[in-house]
Design a protein around this motif. Structure first.
Motif, PDB file in Angstrom:
ATOM      1  N   THR B 334       0.542  -1.308   0.292  1.00 19.24           N
ATOM      2  CA  THR B 334      -0.763  -0.298  -0.432  1.00 19.24           C
ATOM      3  C   THR B 334       0.901   0.987   0.034  1.00 19.24           C
ATOM      4  O   THR B 334       1.597   0.957   0.294  1.00 19.24           O
ATOM      5  N   MET B 335      -0.129   1.715  -0.792  1.00 20.77           N
ATOM      6  CA  MET B 335       0.648   3.683  -0.053  1.00 20.77           C
ATOM      7  C   MET B 335       1.081   4.570   1.129  1.00 20.77           C
ATOM      8  O   MET B 335       2.825   4.662   0.862  1.00 20.77           O
ATOM      9  N   GLY B 336       1.077   3.423   2.009  1.00 16.48           N
ATOM     10  CA  GLY B 336       1.756   4.032   3.624  1.00 16.48           C
ATOM     11  C   GLY B 336       2.857   3.186   3.609  1.00 16.48           C
ATOM     12  O   GLY B 336       3.903   3.124   4.451  1.00 16.48           O
ATOM     13  N   ASP B 337       3.309   1.814   2.698  1.00 21.49           N
ATOM     14  CA  ASP B 337       4.276   1.740   2.857  1.00 21.49           C
ATOM     15  C   ASP B 337       5.667   2.895   2.083  1.00 21.49           C
ATOM     16  O   ASP B 337       7.033   2.447   1.771  1.00 21.49           O
ATOM     17  N   VAL B 338       5.355   3.721   0.649  1.00 21.48           N
ATOM     18  CA  VAL B 338       6.106   4.323   1.032  1.00 21.48           C
ATOM     19  C   VAL B 338       6.731   5.826   1.673  1.00 21.48           C
ATOM     20  O   VAL B 338       5.476   6.077   2.150  1.00 21.48           O
ATOM     21  N   VAL B 339       8.088   5.681   1.408  1.00 17.04           N
ATOM     22  CA  VAL B 339       8.557   7.387   2.319  1.00 17.04           C
ATOM     23  C   VAL B 339       8.804   8.072   0.902  1.00 17.04           C
ATOM     24  O   VAL B 339       9.451   8.256   0.134  1.00 17.04           O
ATOM     25  N   PRO B 340       8.447   9.440   1.313  1.00 15.50           N
ATOM     26  CA  PRO B 340       8.751  10.195   0.796  1.00 15.50           C
ATOM     27  C   PRO B 340      10.122  10.988   0.441  1.00 15.50           C
ATOM     28  O   PRO B 340       9.735  11.419   2.100  1.00 15.50           O
ATOM     29  N   GLU B 424      14.754   8.294  -5.985  1.00 14.32           N
ATOM     30  CA  GLU B 424      14.183   9.252  -4.804  1.00 14.32           C
ATOM     31  C   GLU B 424      12.922   9.231  -5.012  1.00 14.32           C
ATOM     32  O   GLU B 424      12.600   9.366  -6.437  1.00 14.32           O
ATOM     33  N   HIS B 425      11.788   8.884  -3.940  1.00 15.88           N
ATOM     34  CA  HIS B 425      10.348   8.969  -4.137  1.00 15.88           C
ATOM     35  C   HIS B 425       9.908  10.288  -3.622  1.00 15.88           C
ATOM     36  O   HIS B 425      11.194  10.746  -2.689  1.00 15.88           O
ATOM     37  N   CYS B 426       8.352  10.987  -4.364  1.00 17.49           N
ATOM     38  CA  CYS B 426       8.481  11.938  -3.797  1.00 17.49           C
ATOM     39  C   CYS B 426       7.039  12.426  -5.039  1.00 17.49           C
ATOM     40  O   CYS B 426       6.503  11.689  -4.732  1.00 17.49           O
ATOM     41  N   ALA B 427       6.359  13.150  -3.163  1.00 13.53           N
ATOM     42  CA  ALA B 427       4.390  13.324  -2.360  1.00 13.53           C
ATOM     43  C   ALA B 427       4.601  14.533  -3.416  1.00 13.53           C
ATOM     44  O   ALA B 427       5.147  15.826  -2.842  1.00 13.53           O
ATOM     45  N   SER B 428       4.358  14.558  -4.887  1.00 11.27           N
ATOM     46  CA  SER B 428       3.858  16.079  -5.786  1.00 11.27           C
ATOM     47  C   SER B 428       2.800  16.267  -5.797  1.00 11.27           C
ATOM     48  O   SER B 428       1.958  15.944  -6.334  1.00 11.27           O
ATOM     49  N   THR B 429       2.582  17.217  -5.770  1.00 12.40           N
ATOM     50  CA  THR B 429       1.290  17.943  -7.158  1.00 12.40           C
ATOM     51  C   THR B 429       1.288  18.339  -7.812  1.00 12.40           C
ATOM     52  O   THR B 429      -0.131  19.035  -7.949  1.00 12.40           O
ATOM     53  N   SER B 430       2.015  18.014  -8.585  1.00 13.60           N
ATOM     54  CA  SER B 430       2.429  18.773  -9.868  1.00 13.60           C
ATOM     55  C   SER B 430       1.153  17.419 -11.444  1.00 13.60           C
ATOM     56  O   SER B 430       0.337  16.995  -9.993  1.00 13.60           O
ATOM     57  N   ASN B 431       1.728  16.823 -11.945  1.00 12.48           N
ATOM     58  CA  ASN B 431       0.411  16.125 -12.988  1.00 12.48           C
ATOM     59  C   ASN B 431       0.932  15.150 -13.993  1.00 12.48           C
ATOM     60  O   ASN B 431       0.478  14.465 -14.204  1.00 12.48           O
ATOM     61  N   ARG B 432       2.315  15.330 -13.532  1.00 13.83           N
ATOM     62  CA  ARG B 432       3.221  13.571 -14.172  1.00 13.83           C
ATOM     63  C   ARG B 432       3.806  13.598 -13.903  1.00 13.83           C
ATOM     64  O   ARG B 432       4.795  13.775 -12.825  1.00 13.83           O
ATOM     65  N   ASN B 433       3.451  11.747 -14.168  1.00 13.81           N
ATOM     66  CA  ASN B 433       4.826  11.583 -13.058  1.00 13.81           C
ATOM     67  C   ASN B 433       5.586  10.333 -13.880  1.00 13.81           C
ATOM     68  O   ASN B 433       6.162   8.970 -13.803  1.00 13.81           O
ATOM     69  N   PHE B 434       5.878  10.770 -14.938  1.00 15.57           N
ATOM     70  CA  PHE B 434       6.745  10.108 -16.081  1.00 15.57           C
ATOM     71  C   PHE B 434       7.662   9.735 -15.346  1.00 15.57           C
ATOM     72  O   PHE B 434       8.402  10.217 -14.394  1.00 15.57           O
ATOM     73  N   GLU B 435       8.307   8.349 -15.808  1.00 14.26           N
ATOM     74  CA  GLU B 435       9.510   8.400 -15.623  1.00 14.26           C
ATOM     75  C   GLU B 435      10.973   9.498 -15.971  1.00 14.26           C
ATOM     76  O   GLU B 435      10.623  10.531 -16.778  1.00 14.26           O
ATOM     77  N   MET B 451      -2.283  16.126   0.727  1.00 14.60           N
ATOM     78  CA  MET B 451      -1.964  14.199   1.150  1.00 14.60           C
ATOM     79  C   MET B 451      -0.149  14.779   1.100  1.00 14.60           C
ATOM     80  O   MET B 451      -0.103  13.965   1.698  1.00 14.60           O
ATOM     81  N   ALA B 452      -0.031  15.810   0.370  1.00 11.82           N
ATOM     82  CA  ALA B 452       1.479  15.824   0.355  1.00 11.82           C
ATOM     83  C   ALA B 452       2.199  16.302   1.110  1.00 11.82           C
ATOM     84  O   ALA B 452       3.255  15.853   1.715  1.00 11.82           O
ATOM     85  N   ALA B 453       1.390  17.701   2.053  1.00 11.24           N
ATOM     86  CA  ALA B 453       1.841  18.464   3.360  1.00 11.24           C
ATOM     87  C   ALA B 453       1.346  16.650   4.003  1.00 11.24           C
ATOM     88  O   ALA B 453       2.133  16.731   5.587  1.00 11.24           O
ATOM     89  N   ALA B 454       0.666  16.514   4.577  1.00 13.22           N
ATOM     90  CA  ALA B 454       0.182  14.868   4.908  1.00 13.22           C
ATOM     91  C   ALA B 454       1.952  13.996   5.309  1.00 13.22           C
ATOM     92  O   ALA B 454       1.873  13.499   6.311  1.00 13.22           O
ATOM     93  N   ARG B 460       5.416   8.958   5.825  1.00 14.77           N
ATOM     94  CA  ARG B 460       5.106   8.259   4.548  1.00 14.77           C
ATOM     95  C   ARG B 460       3.458   8.654   3.980  1.00 14.77           C
ATOM     96  O   ARG B 460       3.323   9.540   4.150  1.00 14.77           O
ATOM     97  N   PHE B 461       2.726   7.961   2.911  1.00 11.79           N
ATOM     98  CA  PHE B 461       1.937   8.423   2.919  1.00 11.79           C
ATOM     99  C   PHE B 461       0.752   8.257   3.841  1.00 11.79           C
ATOM    100  O   PHE B 461       0.285   6.477   3.842  1.00 11.79           O
ATOM    101  N   VAL B 462       0.130   8.490   3.951  1.00 12.32           N
ATOM    102  CA  VAL B 462      -1.249   8.231   4.239  1.00 12.32           C
ATOM    103  C   VAL B 462      -2.731   9.596   4.016  1.00 12.32           C
ATOM    104  O   VAL B 462      -2.563   9.976   3.437  1.00 12.32           O
TER     105      VAL B 462
END
Ligand code: SF4
Lengths: 218, 471
Positions: B334-340, B424-435, B451-454, B460-462
Motif C-alpha cells: 500500500t502507499m503507506g509503505d512508501v517514504v517520500p 528518490e520518491h516524491c509526494a508531488s502536487t504536480s500533474n505528471r509522474n513520467f519516468e 495529502m502532500a503535506a500529510a 509516509r503516505f497517509v
C-alpha cells in the motif's frame, strides 16, 4: 518545409505504449533556442546509461546496448513502430524535432496523442495510425527479419511491406496536401486575411472586452 | 434540433471560416507565452519577415526555467539564462506585455493568466504548453499548442483546427470532506485512462464540480490533458463570474455588465448531445495517490497496489511491470509503505492560494518528518506568494520545516535546480509522474496539496483525513 516524397526505410520497433514526450526528448534539452540538433538526445534516458546534459558531446557517452536505436540491425532507421498513445504528455514540438533530426520520417502506432500528432505534420514527420492487429503484424515482421523496411507512399496513402503486402492508411486531406507540397500553414492562412479581419470586426462588437485590454508596459 | 454543448458554443463563437477539407479557422482571443516553446516561433516570424497580427492579445512570463531561490543575481545556469533572456528580448522587440522574472506579478503562466483577468470566460485561449487546458475551468476553450502553432497564432491570430468530439464527465453527488479537486481528477484519469479523452473536448459537470471554487475547477481542467483531452471545461456560473470581478484585465463598468451577460450563455443546453458520457459517484472518491509512471496508475490511499497478472490487456500489464521496476514497488503493497524522500507543493495544478491554505492546515503545528530530505512549497505566482505571506502561511510552513520559495514551475519538471535525486520518491502536487519527469531516476507520486503535506509530516503516505480529524 521540404516536399514529402515517397521513401523506403528501415523500421525501428519501440514496443511500448504511452511513450511520452518527456521520454522522446527530456526537459534539460528544451533549453535550446534552436529547432535543430536534438537528434543525439532523442530518447536520451533510454539510449544512454548516464544522465545527459545540454550542449554535451554525446559521442563518448556510455550506450545502453539493449535499447532499440543502439542495436546494429536498426541503424539508419527512418520509420518507427510503437504501441498506442504515442507522444502523450507535454506539447513540446522538440519531440518531432528530435525524431526528424535523428532521421525518422514516419511513426506508425495504433493511436497518437493529439498535440504530438498535430506537431508532427508541421515538421515533415508523418504519423500513421493503423489498427492494433496490423501494428502487431509489423512488430512481428520487424523482430523476425533483419533489415525489415517499409515503403511509405503518402500520395497514395499506402505502406508496402517487404513481403508484398500493401496497407492503406487515412490522412487528413489538408495535412497531406501541405506535406506533399512542403507548404507553410501560415502562408495559407494569411490568404484568408480578409475573412479574419471581417470576423474580428464582428467579434469586436460582440465581445469588445477581448480587445485593447492588454498592453506592454513602458 | 438537439441543443448545443458548451464546447459547440465556444467553437461557433470563434469560427472564422470552415474550409472544404473539413478543417476550420478558429479565432484566438488570448495567447500566453513562456520561454521554452516560443524562441523558435519568434525566430520564424523574423525569418519570414512577419509581424504579430495583434499585440493586445499576448501576455508572457518566464516560468519553466526560473530559479525559485533568490533571483537578484540572475540565473546561474547559462543555457537557462539564454532562454529567459531570449523571451525578454523577443517581447521587447515585438512589443508584448511580459512580467519579467523579478516582477512581483511573475509566476506560472496558467496561474498568472486568470489571476490577472487576462484569460476570461468565453474566450479561446492557447499557449505553447499542454496544461493550457487549465483555463477551461471558467467556460473558456483553452488548449496547448506546439511551437509552429505559437508562430501561427502570432502571425494570424488563428489556428487551423478540426472540431473535437464532445465528452461529458459527470460527478454525481458531492465528495466527502478532505477530498479535493485533485482527488477528483486523479480518480477520473484512473477511470478513463490516459488516452480516454483523446480526440475529445471534455466538459466536467455535476454537483461535486459545481461545488468547487474556480481554483478547484482549474485543478480538474489542468489535468484533462493527462486524460488525453487537449481541452477540459466547466460551464460558467455565479462562482465563475464572482471570481473575475475586479481583476486587472477584466472589463469594468458597463463593459463588465455586458461581458457577464455574454458569459452566462456558456453552458451546455439540457438537450445537448455528447459523443461520450462518463459518470462517477462523488461519495466513492477518497484521497488518491499515483503509484506508477503514468497518471492513470492511481490508487485510493486505502487500496493495495494492483497486480499486473490480473490485468487482461497485455500491453497495459507490460506497462505496469515496467512501472513497478522503475518505481521499485511491488503489487500488493500500500502507499503507506512508501517514504517520500522529497515533497513538492506547487505547479500549475496546485499552487494557488487555496492549495497553499489546505496544505498549511495540515502542516500547522506539525513537523516535517526526519526521513523527508526536503519539502518545498513553491507558490504559483508572486501575488499568490504575497497573499500567503499576508495570511501567515509562509510562517506555518517554515516553522514546520518546509522551504518557502519564489514562484515558477520548479520541481514539476525540474528544468531549474529543484529536482529529485536518482531513485528518490516524491509526494508531488504536480500533474505528471513520467519516468525522470522530476529529475533523472526520480519517482513521482501525484497527490493533492493536503495529502502532500500529510506525507511530509508523517514520513509516509497517509490518509490526510485522519490528520484533519485530529486537528
Ligand atoms: S507547472 Fe509544470 S505542468 Fe505547469 S506549466 Fe509548469 S512545467 Fe508545465
Amino acid at each position: 518545409m521540404e516536399k514529402y516524397e515517397k521513401f523506403s526505410g528501415i523500421v525501428a520497433p519501440l514496443d511500448r505504449a504511452n511513450i511520452d514526450t518527456d521520454q522522446i526528448i527530456p526537459k534539460q534539452f528544451l533549453k535550446s533556442i534552436k529547432r535543430t540538433g536534438f537528434g543525439p538526445n532523442l530518447f536520451d534516458e533510454w539510449r544512454y546509461l548516464d544522465e545527459g546534459l545540454p550542449e554535451q558531446d554525446c559521442s563518448g557517452r556510455p550506450l545502453n546496448k539493449e535499447f532499440v536505436l543502439n542495436q546494429d540491425r536498426y541503424q539508419g532507421s527512418s520509420v518507427m513502430v510503437a504501441r498506442k498513445n504515442f507522444g502523450c504528455g507535454s506539447s513540446r514540438e522538440h519531440a518531432p524535432w528530435a525524431l526528424t533530426d535523428f532521421g525518422f520520417k514516419a511513426v506508425i502506432a495504433p493511436s497518437f496523442a493529439d498535440i504530438f500528432f498535430n506537431n508532427s505534420f508541421k515538421n515533415g514527420l508523418l504519423p500513421i495510425v493503423l489498427s492494433e492487429e496490423i501494428v502487431d503484424e509489423l512488430f512481428q515482421g520487424v523482430f523476425g527479419t533483419e533489415g525489415y523496411s517499409l515503403e511509405v507512399d503518402l500520395a497514395n496513402q499506402v505502406i508496402n511491406t517487404p513481403d508484398g503486402k500493401s496497407v492503406l492508411f487515412d490522412v487528413d486531406p489538408f495535412r497531406k496536401h501541405c506535406l506533399l507540397e512542403g507548404l507553410d500553414d501560415i502562408g495559407i492562412t494569411l490568404e484568408d486575411a480578409d475573412a479574419i479581419k471581417a470576423f474580428e470586426s464582428k467579434h469586436e462588437v460582440a465581445a469588445p472586452w477581448v480587445f485593447n485590454a492588454i498592453k506592454a508596459e513602458a | 434540433m438537439a441543443g448545443k454543448t458548451l464546447y459547440d458554443k465556444l467553437w461557433e463563437a470563434h469560427l472564422v471560416k470552415e474550409r472544404d477539407d473539413g478543417t476550420a479557422l478558429i479565432y484566438i482571443d488570448r495567447h500566453l507565452i513562456h520561454e521554452v516553446t516560443s524562441p523558435q516561433a519568434f525566430e520564424g516570424l523574423r525569418i519570414a519577415n512577419r509581424k504579430p497580427w495583434r499585440l493586445d492579445t499576448n501576455i508572457a512570463t518566464p516560468d519553466h526555467n526560473v530559479p525559485t531561490t533568490d533571483r537578484s543575481a540572475g540565473i546561474e545556469d547559462p543555457v537557462a539564462r539564454i532562454q529567459v533572456q531570449a523571451l525578454d528580448d523577443n517581447c521587447d522587440e515585438f512589443g508584448i506585455l511580459e512580467y519579467k522574472m523579478t516582477d512581483p506579478r511573475q509566476g506560472v503562466l496558467h496561474v498568472v493568466g486568470p489571476e490577472q483577468g487576462a484569460a476570461l470566460p468565453g474566450m479561446t485561449i492557447v499557449c505553447g504548453d499542454s496544461h493550457t487546458s487549465t483555463h477551461g475551468a471558467f467556460g473558456a476553450l483553452a488548449h496547448g499548442i506546439g511551437t509552429s502553432e505559437v508562430e501561427h497564432v502570432l502571425a494570424t491570430q488563428c489556428l487551423i483546427q478540426k472540431k473535437m468530439k464532445n465528452m461529458l464527465i459527470r460527478i454525481n453527488g458531492n465528495v466527502g470532506s478532505g477530498v479535493t479537486a485533485k482527488d477528483i481528477v486523479l480518480a477520473i484519469i484512473a477511470k478513463i485512462g490516459t488516452a480516454g479523452g483523446t480526440g475529445y473536448a471534455i466538459e466536467f459537470a455535476g454537483e461535486a464540480i459545481e461545488a468547487l471554487s474556480v481554483e478547484g475547477r482549474m485543478t480538474v481542467c489542468n489535468m484533462a490533458i493527462e486524460g488525453g483531452a487537449r481541452a477540459g471545461m466547466v460551464a460558467v456560473d455565479d462562482t465563475t463570474v464572482d471570481y473575475f470581478k475586479g481583476r486587472t484585465f477584466a472589463p469594468k463598468g458597463e463593459l463588465w455588465d455586458q461581458a457577464v451577460v455574454s458569459w452566462r450563455a456558456f453552458y451546455s443546453d439540457d438537450d445537448a448531445v455528447f459523443d461520450a458520457v462518463v459518470e462517477l459517484e462523488g461519495a466513492g472518491i477518497i484521497p488518491q495517490v499515483s503509484w506508477g509512471t503514468s497518471p492513470e496508475m492511481v490508487v485510493a490511499i486505502d487500496q493495495a497496489l494492483p497486480d499486473p497478472e490480473s490485468e487482461s490487456d497485455p500491453v497495459k500489464a507490460e506497462g505496469m511491470r515496467r512501472a513497478y521496476q522503475y518505481m521499485d514497488l511491488k503489487p500488493g503493497m500500500t502507499m503507506g509503505d512508501v517514504v517520500p524522500d522529497r515533497v513538492f507543493i506547487g505547479s500549475c495544478t496546485n499552487s494557488r492560494i487555496e492549495d497553499l491554505r489546505s496544505a498549511a492546515e495540515v502542516a500547522k503545528g506539525r513537523k516535517v518528518d526526519a526521513k523527508v530530505l526536503q519539502a518545498l512549497v513553491v507558490p504559483g505566482s508572486g501575488l499568490v506568494k504575497k497573499q500567503a505571506e499576508d495570511e501567515g502561511l509562509d510562517q506555518i510552513f517554515i516553522k514546520a520545516g518546509f522551504e518557502w520559495r519564489e514562484p515558477g514551475c520548479s520541481m514539476c519538471l525540474a528544468m531549474n535546480a529543484d529536482k529529485l535525486g536518482d531513485g528518490e520518491h516524491c509526494a508531488s502536487t504536480s500533474n505528471r509522474n513520467f519516468e525522470g519527469r522530476q529529475g533523472y531516476g526520480g519517482r513521482t507520486h501525484l497527490v493533492s496539496p493536503a495529502m502532500a503535506a500529510a506525507a511530509a509530516v508523517s514520513g509516509r503516505f497517509v490518509d490526510v483525513r485522519e490528520l484533519l480529524a485530529s486537528n
